[in-house]
Design a protein around this motif. Structure first.
Motif, PDB file in Angstrom:
ATOM      1  N   ASP A  54      -3.085   1.972   7.137  1.00 38.36           N
ATOM      2  CA  ASP A  54      -3.682   2.888   8.118  1.00 38.36           C
ATOM      3  C   ASP A  54      -3.070   4.278   7.928  1.00 38.36           C
ATOM      4  O   ASP A  54      -1.953   4.550   8.363  1.00 38.36           O
ATOM      5  N   ASP A  55      -3.804   5.167   7.311  1.00 34.97           N
ATOM      6  CA  ASP A  55      -3.285   6.510   6.994  1.00 34.97           C
ATOM      7  C   ASP A  55      -2.939   7.313   8.246  1.00 34.97           C
ATOM      8  O   ASP A  55      -2.233   8.333   8.156  1.00 34.97           O
ATOM      9  N   ALA A  56      -3.434   6.908   9.396  1.00 33.27           N
ATOM     10  CA  ALA A  56      -3.139   7.637  10.642  1.00 33.27           C
ATOM     11  C   ALA A  56      -1.759   7.323  11.172  1.00 33.27           C
ATOM     12  O   ALA A  56      -1.256   8.023  12.051  1.00 33.27           O
ATOM     13  N   LEU A  57      -1.137   6.294  10.608  1.00 38.92           N
ATOM     14  CA  LEU A  57       0.184   5.879  11.082  1.00 38.92           C
ATOM     15  C   LEU A  57       1.269   6.497  10.208  1.00 38.92           C
ATOM     16  O   LEU A  57       1.151   6.523   8.972  1.00 38.92           O
ATOM     17  N   PRO A  58       2.353   6.985  10.811  1.00 36.23           N
ATOM     18  CA  PRO A  58       3.390   7.665  10.022  1.00 36.23           C
ATOM     19  C   PRO A  58       4.215   6.703   9.179  1.00 36.23           C
ATOM     20  O   PRO A  58       4.387   5.534   9.527  1.00 36.23           O
ATOM     21  N   MET A  59       4.709   7.213   8.069  1.00 34.40           N
ATOM     22  CA  MET A  59       5.536   6.419   7.155  1.00 34.40           C
ATOM     23  C   MET A  59       6.761   7.251   6.769  1.00 34.40           C
ATOM     24  O   MET A  59       6.689   8.483   6.642  1.00 34.40           O
ATOM     25  N   GLU A  60       7.857   6.557   6.578  1.00 40.61           N
ATOM     26  CA  GLU A  60       9.120   7.214   6.217  1.00 40.61           C
ATOM     27  C   GLU A  60       9.655   6.570   4.951  1.00 40.61           C
ATOM     28  O   GLU A  60       9.533   5.359   4.754  1.00 40.61           O
ATOM     29  N   GLY A 107       0.841  -1.191   0.000  1.00 44.70           N
ATOM     30  CA  GLY A 107       0.000   0.000   0.000  1.00 44.70           C
ATOM     31  C   GLY A 107       0.872   1.235   0.000  1.00 44.70           C
ATOM     32  O   GLY A 107       1.643   1.452  -0.952  1.00 44.70           O
ATOM     33  N   ARG A 108       0.796   2.038   1.044  1.00 41.04           N
ATOM     34  CA  ARG A 108       1.692   3.189   1.120  1.00 41.04           C
ATOM     35  C   ARG A 108       3.129   2.675   1.189  1.00 41.04           C
ATOM     36  O   ARG A 108       3.470   1.870   2.059  1.00 41.04           O
ATOM     37  N   PRO A 109       4.009   3.126   0.308  1.00 41.60           N
ATOM     38  CA  PRO A 109       5.387   2.651   0.344  1.00 41.60           C
ATOM     39  C   PRO A 109       6.168   3.283   1.488  1.00 41.60           C
ATOM     40  O   PRO A 109       5.882   4.404   1.910  1.00 41.60           O
ATOM     41  N   GLY A 110       7.145   2.571   1.974  1.00 46.84           N
ATOM     42  CA  GLY A 110       8.007   3.107   3.018  1.00 46.84           C
ATOM     43  C   GLY A 110       8.156   2.168   4.194  1.00 46.84           C
ATOM     44  O   GLY A 110       7.878   0.973   4.094  1.00 46.84           O
ATOM     45  N   ARG A 111       8.571   2.743   5.316  1.00 51.39           N
ATOM     46  CA  ARG A 111       8.882   1.967   6.513  1.00 51.39           C
ATOM     47  C   ARG A 111       8.378   2.697   7.746  1.00 51.39           C
ATOM     48  O   ARG A 111       8.049   3.897   7.696  1.00 51.39           O
ATOM     49  N   ILE A 112       8.351   2.005   8.850  1.00 53.08           N
ATOM     50  CA  ILE A 112       8.041   2.624  10.134  1.00 53.08           C
ATOM     51  C   ILE A 112       9.167   3.610  10.455  1.00 53.08           C
ATOM     52  O   ILE A 112      10.346   3.255  10.387  1.00 53.08           O
ATOM     53  N   PRO A 113       8.839   4.860  10.774  1.00 55.60           N
ATOM     54  CA  PRO A 113       9.884   5.871  10.992  1.00 55.60           C
ATOM     55  C   PRO A 113      10.925   5.429  12.026  1.00 55.60           C
ATOM     56  O   PRO A 113      10.593   4.915  13.089  1.00 55.60           O
ATOM     57  N   GLY A 114      12.189   5.652  11.636  1.00 54.38           N
ATOM     58  CA  GLY A 114      13.297   5.330  12.521  1.00 54.38           C
ATOM     59  C   GLY A 114      13.745   3.884  12.495  1.00 54.38           C
ATOM     60  O   GLY A 114      14.753   3.543  13.124  1.00 54.38           O
ATOM     61  N   SER A 115      13.023   3.027  11.778  1.00 51.33           N
ATOM     62  CA  SER A 115      13.404   1.614  11.758  1.00 51.33           C
ATOM     63  C   SER A 115      14.605   1.385  10.850  1.00 51.33           C
ATOM     64  O   SER A 115      14.862   2.143   9.912  1.00 51.33           O
ATOM     65  N   VAL A 116      15.341   0.343  11.165  1.00 51.23           N
ATOM     66  CA  VAL A 116      16.533  -0.032  10.400  1.00 51.23           C
ATOM     67  C   VAL A 116      16.264  -1.356   9.693  1.00 51.23           C
ATOM     68  O   VAL A 116      15.298  -2.051   9.999  1.00 51.23           O
ATOM     69  N   ASN A 117      17.128  -1.681   8.741  1.00 50.56           N
ATOM     70  CA  ASN A 117      16.849  -2.796   7.840  1.00 50.56           C
ATOM     71  C   ASN A 117      17.854  -3.936   8.004  1.00 50.56           C
ATOM     72  O   ASN A 117      19.053  -3.744   7.823  1.00 50.56           O
ATOM     73  N   VAL A 118      17.343  -5.120   8.356  1.00 52.45           N
ATOM     74  CA  VAL A 118      18.133  -6.356   8.293  1.00 52.45           C
ATOM     75  C   VAL A 118      17.317  -7.367   7.497  1.00 52.45           C
ATOM     76  O   VAL A 118      16.554  -8.155   8.057  1.00 52.45           O
ATOM     77  N   PRO A 119      17.437  -7.336   6.162  1.00 53.82           N
ATOM     78  CA  PRO A 119      16.680  -8.275   5.337  1.00 53.82           C
ATOM     79  C   PRO A 119      17.043  -9.713   5.697  1.00 53.82           C
ATOM     80  O   PRO A 119      18.209 -10.019   5.957  1.00 53.82           O
TER      81      PRO A 119
END
Length: 294
Positions: free
Chosen positions: A286-292, A203-215
């Protein structure tokens, strides 16, 4: 890189050789947990869930049963795939499949070990600790030329008492509360393109703000399908700031890949770990939740 890293719970990670030697054990319960995600576009959903039962029936580790994660072990009332059921409900479903107190359980999957780690994490959440993941899964078993069987095999029903552990699964409220909290490290187990926001699969592209990536692909060897060495895995998590003193929250698309990262962090001795069950399947819608992004 640390030379002292080690897997603290070796009994929860078994080799193909160990499993072959222990298959005759009457207290052993072995299960194929394979599920496939068929990625789709233009349907309004990120993927179609397909059970691995057909492949299990064609070839599986001798004596092993099959666990259908979505069809048998998830909450059917949830709007999201793979939602963890109530602890007593899950215990009853697993008991019907032959998992009981006193049994040793080994879980495996094909193509991706995350399906086995998901069931392992669910078992841990209901207080069952004598479970292990087959390192390398069915792919390694078959590549080594070990025996396989066809058809369907089932275990007799057993008795399993749920002893729930609080905090192993969290919801969106706890995840949102952790944004900006220096005492928490939030880790995204999805592929880098999804983490950056280049792919709008959920849906909305991106990640939870401040999260880091370990694929998850970064902590599994692509040739052997085995987990990477504890030194390599420890270095990967340390590099993104996953400090042992912090609470670690892990997420992905639907709470599956996150459990592979969580399993390895548990193996490295991290104590405060939680998986966001609905993950981006819920958050991105959920549009109320922030995305980064970026």
């Amino acid at each position: 890189m640390s030379t002292t890293a080690h897997y603290a719970h070796p009994q929860a990670m078994v080799s193909t050789q160990w499993l072959e030697e222990h298959l005759p054990d009457p207290m052993l319960r072995v299960f194929d947990c394979t599920t496939y995600l068929i990625y789709e576009t233009g349907t309004g959903r990120p993927y179609r869930v397909e059970s691995g039962r057909h492949d299990y029936e064609a070839a599986h580790i001798p004596g092993s049963g099959f666990l259908d994660l979505q069809g048998e072990l998830s909450d059917p009332s949830s709007p999201f795939n793979f939602t963890m059921p109530r602890a007593d409900d899950l215990a009853a479903r697993l008991a019907a499949k032959g998992v009981g107190d006193g049994h040793r359980v080994v879980l495996y999957a094909r193509k991706n070990m995350q399906w086995a780690t998901r069931v392992w994490w669910m078992l841990r959440a209901i207080g069952f600790d004598d479970a292990a993941v087959l390192d390398g899964g069915f792919d390694r078993w078959q590549a080594e030329g070990r025996a396989v069987a066809a058809g369907t095999e089932v275990y007799p029903p057993a008795t399993l008492l749920a002893r729930p552990r609080a905090g192993l699964f969290v919801g969106k409220a706890e995840v949102q509360a952790a944004i900006g909290d220096g005492a928490t490290c939030t880790i995204n187990a999805l592929a880098p393109d999804l983490h950056r926001g280049d792919n709008p699969r959920y849906g909305r592209p991106g990640r939870i703000p401040g999260s880091v990536n370990v694929p998850v692909a970064s902590v599994v060897d692509p040739q052997s399908m085995r987990f990477r060495s504890p030194e390599d895995v420890a270095a990967t998590f340390t590099a993104v700031g996953a400090d042992r003193s912090k609470r670690i929250i892990l997420y992905c698309g639907g709470g599956i890949a996150a459990t592979l990262d969580a399993f390895l962090l548990h193996q490295l001795g991290y104590a405060d770990l939680a998986v966001y069950d609905a993950s981006m399947s819920e958050w991105a819608k959920d549009d109320a939740l922030p995305m980064e992004r970026g």
